[in-house]
Design a protein around this motif. Sequence first.
Motif, PDB file in Angstrom:
ATOM      1  N   GLY A   6       0.818  -1.217   0.000  1.00  0.00           N
ATOM      2  CA  GLY A   6       0.000   0.000   0.000  1.00  0.00           C
ATOM      3  C   GLY A   6       0.843   1.255   0.000  1.00  0.00           C
ATOM      4  O   GLY A   6       0.571   2.211  -0.730  1.00  0.00           O
ATOM      5  N   LEU A   7       1.899   1.249   0.801  1.00  0.00           N
ATOM      6  CA  LEU A   7       2.797   2.395   0.904  1.00  0.00           C
ATOM      7  C   LEU A   7       3.509   2.659  -0.419  1.00  0.00           C
ATOM      8  O   LEU A   7       3.514   3.778  -0.933  1.00  0.00           O
ATOM      9  N   LEU A   8       4.088   1.624  -0.995  1.00  0.00           N
ATOM     10  CA  LEU A   8       4.836   1.786  -2.246  1.00  0.00           C
ATOM     11  C   LEU A   8       3.944   2.138  -3.423  1.00  0.00           C
ATOM     12  O   LEU A   8       4.350   2.901  -4.303  1.00  0.00           O
ATOM     13  N   SER A   9       2.736   1.589  -3.447  1.00  0.00           N
ATOM     14  CA  SER A   9       1.852   1.894  -4.572  1.00  0.00           C
ATOM     15  C   SER A   9       1.489   3.374  -4.587  1.00  0.00           C
ATOM     16  O   SER A   9       1.474   4.004  -5.650  1.00  0.00           O
ATOM     17  N   VAL A  10       1.223   3.950  -3.426  1.00  0.00           N
ATOM     18  CA  VAL A  10       0.895   5.377  -3.377  1.00  0.00           C
ATOM     19  C   VAL A  10       2.136   6.222  -3.675  1.00  0.00           C
ATOM     20  O   VAL A  10       2.051   7.211  -4.408  1.00  0.00           O
ATOM     21  N   LYS A  11       3.285   5.842  -3.119  1.00  0.00           N
ATOM     22  CA  LYS A  11       4.507   6.605  -3.371  1.00  0.00           C
ATOM     23  C   LYS A  11       4.862   6.597  -4.859  1.00  0.00           C
ATOM     24  O   LYS A  11       5.258   7.619  -5.419  1.00  0.00           O
ATOM     25  N   LEU A  12       4.719   5.438  -5.507  1.00  0.00           N
ATOM     26  CA  LEU A  12       4.988   5.360  -6.942  1.00  0.00           C
ATOM     27  C   LEU A  12       3.986   6.177  -7.740  1.00  0.00           C
ATOM     28  O   LEU A  12       4.334   6.847  -8.704  1.00  0.00           O
ATOM     29  N   PHE A  13       2.723   6.113  -7.353  1.00  0.00           N
ATOM     30  CA  PHE A  13       1.699   6.897  -8.033  1.00  0.00           C
ATOM     31  C   PHE A  13       1.974   8.389  -7.888  1.00  0.00           C
ATOM     32  O   PHE A  13       1.820   9.151  -8.842  1.00  0.00           O
ATOM     33  N   MET A  14       2.406   8.812  -6.693  1.00  0.00           N
ATOM     34  CA  MET A  14       2.714  10.234  -6.476  1.00  0.00           C
ATOM     35  C   MET A  14       3.923  10.657  -7.313  1.00  0.00           C
ATOM     36  O   MET A  14       3.943  11.759  -7.849  1.00  0.00           O
ATOM     37  N   ARG A  15       4.897   9.777  -7.418  1.00  0.00           N
ATOM     38  CA  ARG A  15       6.087  10.103  -8.218  1.00  0.00           C
ATOM     39  C   ARG A  15       5.733  10.202  -9.693  1.00  0.00           C
ATOM     40  O   ARG A  15       6.224  11.084 -10.407  1.00  0.00           O
ATOM     41  N   ILE A  16       4.878   9.319 -10.187  1.00  0.00           N
ATOM     42  CA  ILE A  16       4.461   9.353 -11.593  1.00  0.00           C
ATOM     43  C   ILE A  16       3.594  10.580 -11.866  1.00  0.00           C
ATOM     44  O   ILE A  16       3.718  11.217 -12.904  1.00  0.00           O
ATOM     45  N   ALA A  17       2.730  10.924 -10.906  1.00  0.00           N
ATOM     46  CA  ALA A  17       1.821  12.053 -11.080  1.00  0.00           C
ATOM     47  C   ALA A  17       2.555  13.390 -11.093  1.00  0.00           C
ATOM     48  O   ALA A  17       2.088  14.358 -11.697  1.00  0.00           O
ATOM     49  N   ASP A  18       3.712  13.465 -10.432  1.00  0.00           N
ATOM     50  CA  ASP A  18       4.473  14.727 -10.416  1.00  0.00           C
ATOM     51  C   ASP A  18       5.156  14.895 -11.704  1.00  0.00           C
ATOM     52  O   ASP A  18       5.328  15.422 -12.544  1.00  0.00           O
TER      53      ASP A  18
END
Length: 91
Positions: free
Chosen positions: A79-91
């Motif tokens: 859960g932690l990594l999926s959100v962190k990766l999504f935030m990195r891609i979204a930026d």
Amino acid sequence: MYFQNIETFWGVSNFLGNTLPFLFFGVVSAITIRREKTENLFFSNAALFVFCEIVQYIFKLGVCDVDDVFLNCAFYGIGLLSVKLFMRIAD
């Protein structure tokens, strides 16, 4: 009568009870605590999971199980990594 094999039901309920809440917990902590490093979040929460299992063992509350720690950490990390990766891609 309702469940043909109660051991299968126990295994499935144990798995779901240790995965879904901690997957959600990982997502929420990644969203709310954005500035903290991912490794710090993961290892501090892993220590918390181990502490909870030790408390269960000492006070004989519930079932103290090593599998719980592994499942909690694994799905918290997912859960932690999926959100962190999504935030990195979204930026």
